[in-house]
Design an enzyme around this catalytic site. Structure first.
Site, mmCIF file in Angstrom:
data_model
loop_
_atom_site.group_PDB
_atom_site.id
_atom_site.type_symbol
_atom_site.label_atom_id
_atom_site.label_comp_id
_atom_site.label_asym_id
_atom_site.label_seq_id
_atom_site.Cartn_x
_atom_site.Cartn_y
_atom_site.Cartn_z
ATOM 1 N N ASP A 39 0.853 -1.192 0.000
ATOM 2 C CA ASP A 39 0.000 0.000 0.000
ATOM 3 C C ASP A 39 0.883 1.235 0.000
ATOM 4 O OD1 ASP A 39 -1.337 -2.155 2.060
ATOM 5 O OD2 ASP A 39 -2.785 -1.230 0.694
ATOM 6 N N GLY A 148 -5.876 1.174 7.246
ATOM 7 C CA GLY A 148 -6.459 -0.151 7.453
ATOM 8 C C GLY A 148 -7.495 -0.085 8.558
ATOM 9 N N ASP A 179 -10.906 -4.327 -1.963
ATOM 10 C CA ASP A 179 -9.895 -3.992 -0.963
ATOM 11 C C ASP A 179 -10.468 -2.990 0.028
ATOM 12 O OD1 ASP A 179 -6.617 -2.335 -1.229
ATOM 13 O OD2 ASP A 179 -7.608 -3.396 0.428
HETATM 14 C C1 DX5 Z 1 -6.427 1.073 2.407
HETATM 15 C C2 DX5 Z 1 -5.533 0.001 1.810
HETATM 16 C C3 DX5 Z 1 -6.057 -1.369 2.123
HETATM 17 C C4 DX5 Z 1 -6.045 -1.650 3.600
HETATM 18 C C5 DX5 Z 1 -6.761 -2.947 3.864
HETATM 19 O O1 DX5 Z 1 -6.004 2.317 1.946
HETATM 20 O O2 DX5 Z 1 -5.457 0.146 0.413
HETATM 21 O O3 DX5 Z 1 -5.272 -2.355 1.443
HETATM 22 O O4 DX5 Z 1 -4.727 -1.733 4.060
HETATM 23 O O5 DX5 Z 1 -6.794 -3.103 5.260
HETATM 24 P P1 DX5 Z 1 -8.124 -3.678 5.942
HETATM 25 O O6 DX5 Z 1 -8.277 -5.068 5.376
HETATM 26 O O7 DX5 Z 1 -7.790 -3.648 7.399
HETATM 27 O O8 DX5 Z 1 -9.243 -2.782 5.554
#
Ligand code: DX5
Length: 228
Positions: A39, A148, A179
């Site tokens: 990311d 996240g 995602d």
């Molecule tokens: C958000 C990122 C995602 C995130 C996913 O900007 O692109 O990939 O890290 O994390 P979770 O699964 O906790 O939403």
């Protein structure tokens, strides 16, 4: 009865323990995942700031997992070669961050990587209709990108379904990835809507059992959703 295709599971490294990133990637490598998502955030396109290509390159030799770079950055063009050189086989740019999207996607292909385009929740599918013939992967964000641990936006399911319908109507070979907030329950809904690739962060790095247990649980839930 057609057999539902096996889901592709991708780990977002955002929740990883960056003090032990190599070891965590090696654990993920043993857990039955298909890919890792890096990311990449620049503090402008999204409020958060993460890592550059040198961090990715430093881990490339540690694992056999595929690497995808999710570029949450303004103006991705100048650095495109660096992500490929760092070992990313897929480079995903945001439709909202690229002034000349055809040119950017064609450049990724010229560099020998597979091209992906991502859509923020507020961006309609129509924003990428004109470039679907250039992409190998369409990433439908199910959270506003940048962090996240956010809540999955079920309101994205009609967009996922419309993307699946458009890809199938045109007979294109495009991976449809989701995602953001993907866990045991939301993965089934996203799968039922038509997604085939699932990127998870918190659900993989936290929760009961081992990485392997959590990967298996997500895979089962996605398969159940696909069969729905
Ligand atoms: C958000 C990122 C995602 C995130 C996913 O900007 O692109 O990939 O890290 O994390 P979770 O699964 O906790 O939403």
């Amino acid at each position: 009865m057609p057999v539902a295709p096996q889901p592709t599971l991708v780990a977002s490294v955002l929740p990883a323990d960056f003090a032990n990133l190599g070891a965590q990637l090696q654990e993920l490598d043993k857990a039955g995942l298909d890919r890792v998502q890096w990311d990449v955030m620049d503090g402008r396109f999204v409020p958060n700031l993460t890592f550059g290509p040198d961090v990715i390159a430093s881990t490339r030799g540690l694992v056999g997992l595929g690497f995808e770079a999710h570029l949450m950055v303004e103006d991705p063009d100048p650095m495109l070669p660096r992500w490929v050189e760092a070992g990313c086989e897929i480079v995903i740019v945001h439709a909202e961050a690229s002034t000349h999207l055809h040119r950017t996607l064609a450049r990724i292909a010229e560099l020998g990587a597979r091209a992906g385009v991502a859509l923020n929740p507020a961006t309609p599918l129509s924003a990428v209709h004109h470039v679907l013939d250039l992409v190998d992967l369409l990433l439908v964000m199910t959270v506003d990108p940048g962090f996240g641990g956010q809540r999955y936006l079920a309101s994205m399911e009609p967009k996922i379904a419309a993307a699946r319908a458009e890809i199938d109507r045109r007979g294109l070979d495009i991976e449809l990835e989701v995602d953001g907030g993907i866990d045991g329950s939301t993965i089934a809904a996203a799968s039922a809507a038509g997604a085939g690739v699932f990127c998870a962060g918190s659900a993989l790095f936290a929760g009961a059992g081992t990485f392997t247990d959590r990967v298996a649980a997500l895979r089962t839930a996605a398969t159940t959703g696909a069969a729905a």
